[in-house]
Design a protein around this motif. Structure first.
Motif, PDB file in Angstrom:
ATOM      1  N   UNK A  42       0.854  -1.184   0.000  1.00 46.42           N
ATOM      2  CA  UNK A  42       0.000   0.000   0.000  1.00 46.42           C
ATOM      3  C   UNK A  42       0.890   1.233   0.000  1.00 46.42           C
ATOM      4  N   UNK A  43       0.650   2.130  -0.955  1.00 49.26           N
ATOM      5  CA  UNK A  43       1.403   3.373  -1.059  1.00 49.26           C
ATOM      6  C   UNK A  43       0.454   4.532  -0.836  1.00 49.26           C
ATOM      7  N   UNK A  44       0.666   5.287   0.223  1.00 48.62           N
ATOM      8  CA  UNK A  44      -0.135   6.471   0.488  1.00 48.62           C
ATOM      9  C   UNK A  44       0.720   7.674   0.136  1.00 48.62           C
ATOM     10  N   UNK A  45       0.235   8.468  -0.803  1.00 48.43           N
ATOM     11  CA  UNK A  45       1.014   9.596  -1.326  1.00 48.43           C
ATOM     12  C   UNK A  45       0.147  10.842  -1.362  1.00 48.43           C
ATOM     13  N   UNK A  46       0.783  12.021  -1.370  1.00 46.22           N
ATOM     14  CA  UNK A  46      -0.012  13.252  -1.506  1.00 46.22           C
ATOM     15  C   UNK A  46      -0.788  13.234  -2.819  1.00 46.22           C
ATOM     16  N   UNK A  47      -2.055  13.626  -2.777  1.00 47.82           N
ATOM     17  CA  UNK A  47      -2.920  13.550  -3.948  1.00 47.82           C
ATOM     18  C   UNK A  47      -2.418  14.413  -5.105  1.00 47.82           C
ATOM     19  N   UNK A  48      -1.719  15.519  -4.806  1.00 53.21           N
ATOM     20  CA  UNK A  48      -1.229  16.372  -5.897  1.00 53.21           C
ATOM     21  C   UNK A  48      -0.168  15.671  -6.741  1.00 53.21           C
ATOM     22  N   UNK A  49       0.439  14.604  -6.231  1.00 53.62           N
ATOM     23  CA  UNK A  49       1.426  13.850  -7.012  1.00 53.62           C
ATOM     24  C   UNK A  49       0.772  13.117  -8.173  1.00 53.62           C
ATOM     25  N   UNK A  50      -0.517  12.884  -8.078  1.00 52.15           N
ATOM     26  CA  UNK A  50      -1.228  12.167  -9.136  1.00 52.15           C
ATOM     27  C   UNK A  50      -2.246  13.062  -9.818  1.00 52.15           C
ATOM     28  N   UNK A 103      12.181 -10.640 -15.339  1.00 55.23           N
ATOM     29  CA  UNK A 103      12.641 -10.222 -14.018  1.00 55.23           C
ATOM     30  C   UNK A 103      11.499  -9.722 -13.149  1.00 55.23           C
ATOM     31  N   UNK A 104      10.332  -9.485 -13.742  1.00 54.42           N
ATOM     32  CA  UNK A 104       9.239  -8.829 -13.039  1.00 54.42           C
ATOM     33  C   UNK A 104       8.134  -9.799 -12.662  1.00 54.42           C
ATOM     34  N   UNK A 105       7.608  -9.622 -11.458  1.00 52.73           N
ATOM     35  CA  UNK A 105       6.445 -10.369 -10.999  1.00 52.73           C
ATOM     36  C   UNK A 105       5.224  -9.506 -11.244  1.00 52.73           C
ATOM     37  N   UNK A 106       4.243 -10.002 -11.970  1.00 51.37           N
ATOM     38  CA  UNK A 106       3.061  -9.168 -12.225  1.00 51.37           C
ATOM     39  C   UNK A 106       2.205  -9.008 -10.976  1.00 51.37           C
ATOM     40  N   UNK A 107       1.428  -7.931 -10.973  1.00 49.57           N
ATOM     41  CA  UNK A 107       0.457  -7.759  -9.894  1.00 49.57           C
ATOM     42  C   UNK A 107      -0.891  -8.273 -10.399  1.00 49.57           C
ATOM     43  N   UNK A 108      -1.693  -8.776  -9.471  1.00 52.66           N
ATOM     44  CA  UNK A 108      -2.982  -9.353  -9.841  1.00 52.66           C
ATOM     45  C   UNK A 108      -4.065  -8.279  -9.929  1.00 52.66           C
ATOM     46  N   UNK A 109      -4.028  -7.312  -9.034  1.00 48.40           N
ATOM     47  CA  UNK A 109      -5.030  -6.243  -8.998  1.00 48.40           C
ATOM     48  C   UNK A 109      -4.375  -4.987  -8.446  1.00 48.40           C
ATOM     49  N   UNK A 110      -4.932  -3.861  -8.782  1.00 49.41           N
ATOM     50  CA  UNK A 110      -4.511  -2.588  -8.199  1.00 49.41           C
ATOM     51  C   UNK A 110      -5.767  -1.806  -7.845  1.00 49.41           C
ATOM     52  N   UNK A 111      -5.749  -1.194  -6.687  1.00 49.45           N
ATOM     53  CA  UNK A 111      -6.881  -0.403  -6.222  1.00 49.45           C
ATOM     54  C   UNK A 111      -6.381   0.980  -5.843  1.00 49.45           C
ATOM     55  N   UNK A 112      -7.223   1.977  -6.006  1.00 55.09           N
ATOM     56  CA  UNK A 112      -6.890   3.346  -5.618  1.00 55.09           C
ATOM     57  C   UNK A 112      -8.000   3.866  -4.722  1.00 55.09           C
ATOM     58  N   UNK A 113      -7.593   4.461  -3.595  1.00 54.70           N
ATOM     59  CA  UNK A 113      -8.559   5.021  -2.657  1.00 54.70           C
ATOM     60  C   UNK A 113      -8.094   6.424  -2.291  1.00 54.70           C
ATOM     61  N   UNK A 114      -8.955   7.425  -2.482  1.00 57.33           N
ATOM     62  CA  UNK A 114      -8.613   8.803  -2.139  1.00 57.33           C
ATOM     63  C   UNK A 114      -9.213   9.162  -0.794  1.00 57.33           C
ATOM     64  N   UNK A 115      -8.448   9.905   0.001  1.00 58.35           N
ATOM     65  CA  UNK A 115      -8.925  10.441   1.267  1.00 58.35           C
ATOM     66  C   UNK A 115      -8.906  11.960   1.135  1.00 58.35           C
ATOM     67  N   UNK A 118      -7.674  14.179   4.105  1.00 59.78           N
ATOM     68  CA  UNK A 118      -6.232  14.188   4.361  1.00 59.78           C
ATOM     69  C   UNK A 118      -5.430  14.601   3.129  1.00 59.78           C
ATOM     70  N   UNK A 119      -6.084  14.682   1.967  1.00 58.95           N
ATOM     71  CA  UNK A 119      -5.393  15.073   0.745  1.00 58.95           C
ATOM     72  C   UNK A 119      -4.410  14.022   0.267  1.00 58.95           C
ATOM     73  N   UNK A 120      -4.764  12.754   0.496  1.00 62.38           N
ATOM     74  CA  UNK A 120      -3.877  11.663   0.090  1.00 62.38           C
ATOM     75  C   UNK A 120      -4.609  10.681  -0.809  1.00 62.38           C
ATOM     76  N   UNK A 121      -3.825   9.890  -1.499  1.00 61.41           N
ATOM     77  CA  UNK A 121      -4.337   8.808  -2.324  1.00 61.41           C
ATOM     78  C   UNK A 121      -3.559   7.555  -1.950  1.00 61.41           C
ATOM     79  N   UNK A 122      -4.261   6.446  -1.771  1.00 59.27           N
ATOM     80  CA  UNK A 122      -3.610   5.181  -1.451  1.00 59.27           C
ATOM     81  C   UNK A 122      -3.761   4.241  -2.633  1.00 59.27           C
ATOM     82  N   UNK A 123      -2.645   3.742  -3.117  1.00 60.16           N
ATOM     83  CA  UNK A 123      -2.642   2.737  -4.171  1.00 60.16           C
ATOM     84  C   UNK A 123      -2.285   1.403  -3.527  1.00 60.16           C
TER      85      UNK A 123
END
Length: 171
Positions: A42-50, A103-115, A118-123
């Protein structure tokens, strides 16, 4: 399946992860955090980054050298154009210029949730296979900015250039 009978109740299943340690690892950085678990990151980042004018990619590097790339989903990459586009994006990242998909392992799913409060987005990146958090060597975030539709771009995506690279976690 259709049935004339009504079913009620609940069910559950459990899966044992054969790891020595399955505790999550959380690392904070300016404006966000990264949390590593056996089945996801889970990556929580400032929403302005996206914002509309930018986007981010993430690479999780394991101690054995394999990597998880946030844009590499499980699926059929038999189409050469899809594979070329995926590799172009990977090769645009520093230290990934010569990487191959094996060399890469694929991901099965990705989800995005905005707060919004708090002005953040969690991927949330769900791995294609379990990964012991202690086997993660580094989590690196790459941010790209839009430079214009006709700009050549260095990202592998026309119009976007790499602007920031940040190591979020180092094991």
């Amino acid at each position: 399946m259709q049935s004339e009978r009504e079913a009620s109740g609940s069910w559950h299943t459990s899966m044992t992860l054969d790891f020595a340690n399955t505790d999550q690892i959380t690392a904070d950085f300016a404006g966000g955090s990264v949390t590593l678990q056996p089945l996801s990151a889970s990556l929580t980042i400032p929403e302005e980054w996206t914002a509309e004018s930018s986007y981010i990619n993430c690479v999780i590097t394991l101690k054995d050298g394999r990597k998880v790339y946030s844009d590499y989903y499980e699926g059929d990459y038999s189409n050469p154009n899809d594979t070329d586009n995926l590799l172009r994006g990977i090769h645009a990242l520093p230290d990934c210029e010569n990487d191959m998909l094996e060399q890469y392992l694929p991901i099965a799913q990705a989800f995005v949730k905005s707060d919004v409060t708090r002005g953040t987005q969690t991927q949330i990146l769900c791995y294609g296979e379990p990964i012991e958090p202690t086997e993660v060597a580094a989590v690196t975030l790459y941010r790209f900015a839009y430079r214009g539709e006709n700009a050549l771009g260095t990202s592998g995506v026309q119009g976007y250039d790499l602007t920031d690279t940040m190591v979020l976690y180092q094991g």
